[in-house]
Write an enzyme that holds these catalytic residues in place. Structure first.
Site, PDB file in Angstrom:
ATOM      1  N   THR A 148       8.316  -3.768 -49.892  1.00 11.15           N
ATOM      2  CA  THR A 148       9.688  -3.688 -50.431  1.00 11.15           C
ATOM      3  C   THR A 148      10.597  -4.400 -49.425  1.00 11.15           C
ATOM      4  OG1 THR A 148       9.917  -1.454 -49.483  1.00 11.15           O
ATOM      5  CG2 THR A 148       9.333  -1.611 -51.802  1.00 11.15           C
ATOM      6  N   LYS A 171       2.629   0.048 -46.452  1.00 14.36           N
ATOM      7  CA  LYS A 171       3.965  -0.535 -46.557  1.00 14.36           C
ATOM      8  C   LYS A 171       4.951   0.586 -46.244  1.00 14.36           C
ATOM      9  CE  LYS A 171       6.761  -0.089 -49.290  1.00 14.36           C
ATOM     10  NZ  LYS A 171       7.919   0.870 -49.489  1.00 14.36           N
ATOM     11  N   THR A 182       8.559   6.409 -46.949  1.00 12.09           N
ATOM     12  CA  THR A 182       8.365   5.722 -48.217  1.00 12.09           C
ATOM     13  C   THR A 182       7.260   4.821 -47.908  1.00 12.09           C
ATOM     14  OG1 THR A 182      10.605   5.526 -48.794  1.00 12.09           O
ATOM     15  CG2 THR A 182       9.141   4.099 -49.940  1.00 12.09           C
ATOM     16  N   GLU A 262      13.361  -0.839 -41.029  1.00  6.45           N
ATOM     17  CA  GLU A 262      14.628  -1.474 -41.405  1.00  6.45           C
ATOM     18  C   GLU A 262      15.592  -1.526 -40.229  1.00  6.45           C
ATOM     19  OE1 GLU A 262      15.977   0.717 -44.782  1.00  6.45           O
ATOM     20  OE2 GLU A 262      14.750  -0.441 -46.169  1.00  6.45           O
ATOM     21  N   ASN A 381      20.794  -0.963 -45.646  1.00  5.88           N
ATOM     22  CA  ASN A 381      20.796   0.188 -46.536  1.00  5.88           C
ATOM     23  C   ASN A 381      22.075   0.364 -47.325  1.00  5.88           C
ATOM     24  OD1 ASN A 381      18.189   1.517 -46.369  1.00  5.88           O
ATOM     25  ND2 ASN A 381      18.636   1.453 -44.181  1.00  5.88           N
ATOM     26  N   SER A 386      21.219  -2.178 -56.146  1.00 10.77           N
ATOM     27  CA  SER A 386      21.288  -1.043 -57.081  1.00 10.77           C
ATOM     28  C   SER A 386      20.520  -1.387 -58.338  1.00 10.77           C
ATOM     29  CB  SER A 386      22.740  -0.756 -57.428  1.00 10.77           C
ATOM     30  OG  SER A 386      23.444  -0.477 -56.260  1.00 10.77           O
TER      31      SER A 386
END
Lengths: 386, 386
Positions: A148, A171, A182, A262, A381, A386
């Protein structure tokens, strides 16, 4: 060096149109046997994605023929329609592979709360089944299709001198925490291992690897770690040797996730020793690792140990403020809860930061891997599509 | 409209040289009686600053003549020497005011782990005692002297028609959480209230005001809320009326802290209803309020309700994913755990964001006040002076 390093596995990654960019977004991993034992560990979030609910059912059999994984949508908070999509995905893969739907696990990652385009997923499964290969490129395609916000595909493998091996991919870059992330992880092995041993080994490995990675304290709706054993090497492994190797592999994958988290600018290891128990060590290390003030200070290369002491002090664990020692990158900053000087000597300008906290109470010890809290984390983030 | 609104109180704020900028950094608040009842609530952090340890002892008497507060240094993680500084501070104030050291509380805020310059503090106490006044300007000086990264002085007051009043001041901008904040709060009243009633009223007020403000989940070593009652109005208040007024005042001060939190661009209220219990409502609201992914999404004005659902799902409380309703700024986004549309209708571009989560399980309800996670938060906390 990947999913297809062990014998008996094929993989594929295709672009099913789930990502608007046209990037690879659907992976298929197949265990060609002869054995099909499997085990899984799932998110403890009470809001579980549809594929998690499906795969938990499947794994009660201790048996898996294949796993379908997709990025581009989490299929979480999608109700009965979402569950039907996960179910139809398994059915389609079963049809293509000639097995039962209950032998196919499904994993999804991406935005929560949107239905996956079912027809696109099913067409992707068919395309992936046609593209399966046991080569490194096929495995890389699968590893790439589950990314992602990851910037690199994450793979690892281990080959034992006695003739069996383990491979894996993972991932995960944000929403990484309390227990897993996640993250979707698939592990493969050609060792001869039955499902109960596999299950026990997986739980032991996850407990000290993925469960000790905490980027932002957020626990995902989709976390899944699966291990599939083909038995194709013909080597019956010693359970403890297998657990050791599996743990090392999971740690390697967890470190790859930490390095690619991230917005990361620094990789932080919080090492707590001297805790009354191992659980206490984990709790204190995790509380420090999650503290926004600690994470921003380290982003600023500031050896602000007072924030570390404060975080230790509010952890739900036994802590005696007068026994607290804190070392950052090898420099003693706090001894017995009081400044020990050295603050200006601690050099945090590099990419690796080691925070050592000795509670002085017992033999409990644990490391938690985390990252700093940077502008890039906020940017990524707040701008996530969206 | 401040500390000296109630009769019987004087205040002062001076520059004692604790801040390198030369700004006001030491405050003195004095209760001239006739009564001197008092109560306090302190941080639950196990690492407690020296002034907290001192003031906790003092408050066991239920009696206070004065409070000395300083910014420019937390006097935390400073060992016996730091405790002696806090003690000497109380002694110096007692000498200047003609009372006992055990009638003087001490509060500090600023960097953890550095000794305060004791002589500068003691000289500051003398200067403050000489500068005491019952006017609004003196109270403002005291409110200003306790500011750290606060950008405005925070004051409030309430005057009852029956002739008594409450005043208060607070500071706090970061390290604000689980229970209170890096916050120092002093409340004054001229009502006739004895210490046990004062204590009970304070605990009730704090529980639903400061304890429901959570900026970054970090609990400070120095949190202190004190209330001093002079009885100077001669009005014996009804305990329940007093508690109601005190609660409203504490909520006003908590909202002022929220509005001035580090790096805030949006003020967020997380309102949980339908929880099995009030405790569950607080836990779910707090978990959502602390989630970095929720906070960054709101910074980006993104109605990413899936992150709210995920945070509710990992809260340590009863949550049924199939009963979850989520509304943001009046727009229903999730009903029964599934997307309800409306995502593009939810306008989060303003400064106020109301997140409403209905768990559909019972009558428990609670609001938690928080802020977004912005670039400015990261900047301010990575650059905080070492």
């Amino acid at each position: 060096m990947t999913l297809t390093t062990p014998q008996g596995f094929r993989a594929a990654g295709v672009a099913a149109g789930l990502k608007s960019t046209g990037a690879l977004d659907l992976a298929l991993v197949v265990n060609d046997g002869p054995a099909h034992s499997a085990a899984g560990v799932f998110t403890r979030n009470k809001v579980k994605a549809a594929p998690v609910l499906w795969s938990q059912q499947v794994l009660t059999t201790g048996r898996l023929r294949a796993v379908v994984l997709n990025s581009g949508g989490a299929n979480a908070c999608t109700g009965p329609e979402g569950f039907q999509t996960a179910h139809a995905t398994a059915e389609k893969a079963a049809e293509a592979l000639g097995c039962a739907p209950l032998e196919v696990a499904v994993c999804s990652t991406g935005l929560i709360g949107k239905q996956l385009p079912r027809e696109a997923v099913l067409a992707g499964v068919e395309a992936a089944a046609a593209a399966l290969g046991d080569d490194a490129l096929s495995a890389l395609a699968a590893s790439t299709a589950i990314m992602t916000t990851d910037t690199v595909a994450k793979q690892s493998a281990y080959t034992d001198v006695t003739g069996w091996s383990i491979g894996g991919t993972t991932k995960g870059a944000g929403m990484i925490a309390p227990s897993m992330a996640t993250m979707l992880t698939v592990l493969t092995t050609d060792a001869v291992v039955d499902a109960p041993v596999l299950d026990e080994a997986l739980r032991a490995a996850v407990r000290v690897s993925f469960d000790r990675l905490d980027v932002d304290g957020s626990m995902s709706t989709n976390d899944t770690v699966l291990v599939l054993a083909s038995g194709a090497s013909g080597v019956a492994v010693d359970p403890s040797a297998f657990t050791t190797a599996l743990t090392a592999l999971c740690r390697d994958l967890a470190q790859q996730m930490q390095a690619d988290a991230e917005g990361v600018t620094k990789r932080i290891t919080v090492r707590v020793t001297g805790a009354a128990t191992e659980d206490d060590a984990v709790t204190v290390a995790r509380t420090i690792a999650r503290d926004s003030l600690v994470k921003t200070a380290i982003f600023g290369s500031d050896a602000n140990w007072g924030r570390i002491a404060a975080a230790a002090g509010y952890a739900d664990a036994a802590v005696d403020p007068d026994r607290l020692d804190i070392v950052m990158n090898g420099v003693l900053l706090c001894r017995g809860g009081v400044a020990a000087g050295g603050r200006t000597d601690a050099d945090l300008s590099g990419k690796e930061v080691l925070v050592e906290v000795d509670l002085g109470l017992g033999a409990g010890a644990a490391d938690i891997l985390t990252t700093d809290l940077s502008h890039a984390y906020v940017e990524e983030n707040s701008a996530y599509p969206s």
